[in-house]
Design a protein around this motif. Structure first.
Motif, PDB file in Angstrom:
ATOM      1  N   THR A   1       5.202  66.283 -66.125  1.00 29.18           N
ATOM      2  CA  THR A   1       4.179  67.492 -66.880  1.00 29.18           C
ATOM      3  C   THR A   1       3.306  67.849 -66.193  1.00 29.18           C
ATOM      4  N   SER A   2       3.762  69.396 -67.325  1.00 33.19           N
ATOM      5  CA  SER A   2       2.207  69.729 -66.818  1.00 33.19           C
ATOM      6  C   SER A   2       0.917  70.117 -66.910  1.00 33.19           C
ATOM      7  N   GLU A   3       0.567  68.741 -67.612  1.00 37.26           N
ATOM      8  CA  GLU A   3      -0.409  68.013 -67.601  1.00 37.26           C
ATOM      9  C   GLU A   3      -0.596  66.906 -66.499  1.00 37.26           C
ATOM     10  N   GLU A   4      -0.194  66.413 -65.820  1.00 36.86           N
ATOM     11  CA  GLU A   4       0.606  65.397 -64.503  1.00 36.86           C
ATOM     12  C   GLU A   4       0.094  66.506 -63.469  1.00 36.86           C
ATOM     13  N   LYS A   5       0.610  67.163 -63.475  1.00 34.13           N
ATOM     14  CA  LYS A   5       0.928  68.711 -62.328  1.00 34.13           C
ATOM     15  C   LYS A   5      -0.403  69.041 -62.218  1.00 34.13           C
ATOM     16  N   ARG A   6      -1.507  69.499 -63.008  1.00 38.09           N
ATOM     17  CA  ARG A   6      -2.523  69.989 -63.547  1.00 38.09           C
ATOM     18  C   ARG A   6      -3.512  69.267 -63.377  1.00 38.09           C
ATOM     19  N   LYS A   7      -3.392  68.235 -63.244  1.00 38.07           N
ATOM     20  CA  LYS A   7      -4.253  66.620 -62.953  1.00 38.07           C
ATOM     21  C   LYS A   7      -3.730  66.818 -61.416  1.00 38.07           C
ATOM     22  N   ILE A   8      -3.087  66.414 -60.749  1.00 38.47           N
ATOM     23  CA  ILE A   8      -3.490  66.689 -59.252  1.00 38.47           C
ATOM     24  C   ILE A   8      -3.243  67.913 -58.738  1.00 38.47           C
TER      25      ILE A   8
ATOM     26  N   ALA B   1     -15.394  60.078 -48.516  1.00 38.47           N
ATOM     27  CA  ALA B   1     -15.139  60.266 -49.816  1.00 38.47           C
ATOM     28  C   ALA B   1     -13.655  61.353 -50.225  1.00 38.47           C
ATOM     29  N   ILE B   2     -13.552  61.979 -49.214  1.00 40.76           N
ATOM     30  CA  ILE B   2     -12.098  62.063 -49.295  1.00 40.76           C
ATOM     31  C   ILE B   2     -10.651  61.575 -49.037  1.00 40.76           C
ATOM     32  N   GLN B   3     -11.479  60.388 -48.615  1.00 39.91           N
ATOM     33  CA  GLN B   3     -10.332  59.561 -47.831  1.00 39.91           C
ATOM     34  C   GLN B   3     -10.034  58.925 -49.541  1.00 39.91           C
ATOM     35  N   ALA B   4     -11.214  59.254 -50.202  1.00 42.02           N
ATOM     36  CA  ALA B   4     -10.927  57.182 -51.897  1.00 42.02           C
ATOM     37  C   ALA B   4     -10.852  58.454 -52.545  1.00 42.02           C
ATOM     38  N   ALA B   5     -11.007  60.277 -52.004  1.00 42.94           N
ATOM     39  CA  ALA B   5      -9.977  61.184 -53.445  1.00 42.94           C
ATOM     40  C   ALA B   5      -8.705  60.482 -53.138  1.00 42.94           C
ATOM     41  N   LEU B   6      -8.154  60.529 -51.899  1.00 40.55           N
ATOM     42  CA  LEU B   6      -6.464  61.134 -51.601  1.00 40.55           C
ATOM     43  C   LEU B   6      -6.398  59.964 -51.832  1.00 40.55           C
ATOM     44  N   LYS B   7      -7.072  58.411 -51.808  1.00 37.79           N
ATOM     45  CA  LYS B   7      -6.025  57.786 -51.962  1.00 37.79           C
ATOM     46  C   LYS B   7      -6.127  57.606 -53.584  1.00 37.79           C
TER      47      LYS B   7
ATOM     48  N   ILE C   1      -5.793  60.050 -55.595  1.00 37.27           N
ATOM     49  CA  ILE C   1      -4.271  61.025 -56.072  1.00 37.27           C
ATOM     50  C   ILE C   1      -2.589  60.635 -55.640  1.00 37.27           C
ATOM     51  N   SER C   2      -2.765  59.872 -54.469  1.00 33.09           N
ATOM     52  CA  SER C   2      -2.045  58.817 -53.559  1.00 33.09           C
ATOM     53  C   SER C   2      -1.722  58.281 -55.032  1.00 33.09           C
ATOM     54  N   PHE C   3      -2.172  57.324 -55.817  1.00 34.53           N
ATOM     55  CA  PHE C   3      -2.120  56.352 -56.274  1.00 34.53           C
ATOM     56  C   PHE C   3      -1.588  56.487 -58.044  1.00 34.53           C
ATOM     57  N   SER C   4      -2.031  57.757 -58.586  1.00 35.57           N
ATOM     58  CA  SER C   4      -1.591  58.300 -59.389  1.00 35.57           C
ATOM     59  C   SER C   4       0.135  58.750 -58.578  1.00 35.57           C
ATOM     60  N   VAL C   5       0.404  59.582 -57.907  1.00 30.48           N
ATOM     61  CA  VAL C   5       1.598  59.805 -57.517  1.00 30.48           C
ATOM     62  C   VAL C   5       2.736  58.794 -57.992  1.00 30.48           C
ATOM     63  N   LEU C   6       2.081  57.135 -56.564  1.00 33.82           N
ATOM     64  CA  LEU C   6       2.621  56.253 -56.985  1.00 33.82           C
ATOM     65  C   LEU C   6       3.188  55.688 -57.859  1.00 33.82           C
TER      66      LEU C   6
ATOM     67  N   LYS D   1       4.425  51.631 -46.433  1.00 36.89           N
ATOM     68  CA  LYS D   1       4.077  50.715 -45.571  1.00 36.89           C
ATOM     69  C   LYS D   1       3.810  52.158 -44.217  1.00 36.89           C
ATOM     70  N   HIS D   2       3.661  53.173 -45.770  1.00 36.26           N
ATOM     71  CA  HIS D   2       2.386  54.367 -44.501  1.00 36.26           C
ATOM     72  C   HIS D   2       1.606  54.641 -44.490  1.00 36.26           C
ATOM     73  N   PHE D   3       0.983  53.682 -45.873  1.00 34.71           N
ATOM     74  CA  PHE D   3      -0.529  54.091 -46.514  1.00 34.71           C
ATOM     75  C   PHE D   3      -1.274  52.424 -46.053  1.00 34.71           C
ATOM     76  N   LYS D   4      -1.993  52.410 -45.005  1.00 36.44           N
ATOM     77  CA  LYS D   4      -3.082  50.743 -44.977  1.00 36.44           C
ATOM     78  C   LYS D   4      -4.432  50.651 -45.242  1.00 36.44           C
TER      79      LYS D   4
END
Length: 92
Positions: free
Chosen positions: A7-14, A47-53, A55-60, A89-92
Motif C-alpha cells: 500500500t502507499s502507506e507501507e511504502k511511505r513508512k519503509i 543504532a543503524i543495525q537496530a533500525a535495519l532489523k 525495517i527487515s521485520f516489517s517487510v518480513l 538464514k541470511h539474518f543472524k
C-alpha cells in the motif's frame, strides 16, 4: 507468482525509515572524517543495525501475512515457506 503490491502507506513508512538510516550513515561518515571517538561511532553503528532489523521485520511480517498466506491458500505453501526459511538464514 503475481506480486501483491504494498500500500502507499507501507511504502511511505519503509522509505522514510530507509531515508533515516541513510542520514545516519552519512552522519557516521562525517564522524569518521572528523576522527570522532570510536565508541561514539560504534553506538551509531549499533543504532543503524537496530533500525535495519526493524525495517527487515516489517517487510518480513508483510510478506508472511500476504504473500505466504496467499500461496498457502493457492496450494503453493511449501514452496513459499521454503523460500522464506532460506531468506531467514541470511539474518543472524
Amino acid at each position: 507468482m503475481p506480486l501483491v503490491p504494498r500500500t502507499s502507506e507501507e511504502k511511505r513508512k519503509i522509505l522514510n525509515r530507509l531515508k533515516r538510516v541513510a542520514g545516519q550513515v552519512h552522519g557516521i561518515e562525517k564522524m569518521v572524517d572528523e576522527d570522532r571517538y570510536c565508541v561514539d561511532i560504534l553506538i551509531q553503528l549499533s543504532a543503524i543495525q537496530a533500525a535495519l532489523k526493524k525495517i527487515s521485520f516489517s517487510v518480513l511480517e508483510r510478506h508472511a501475512k500476504s504473500c505466504v498466506t496467499k500461496a498457502v491458500k493457492e496450494g503453493r505453501g511449501e514452496e513459499q515457506i521454503n523460500e522464506l526459511v532460506n531468506v531467514l538464514k541470511h539474518f543472524k
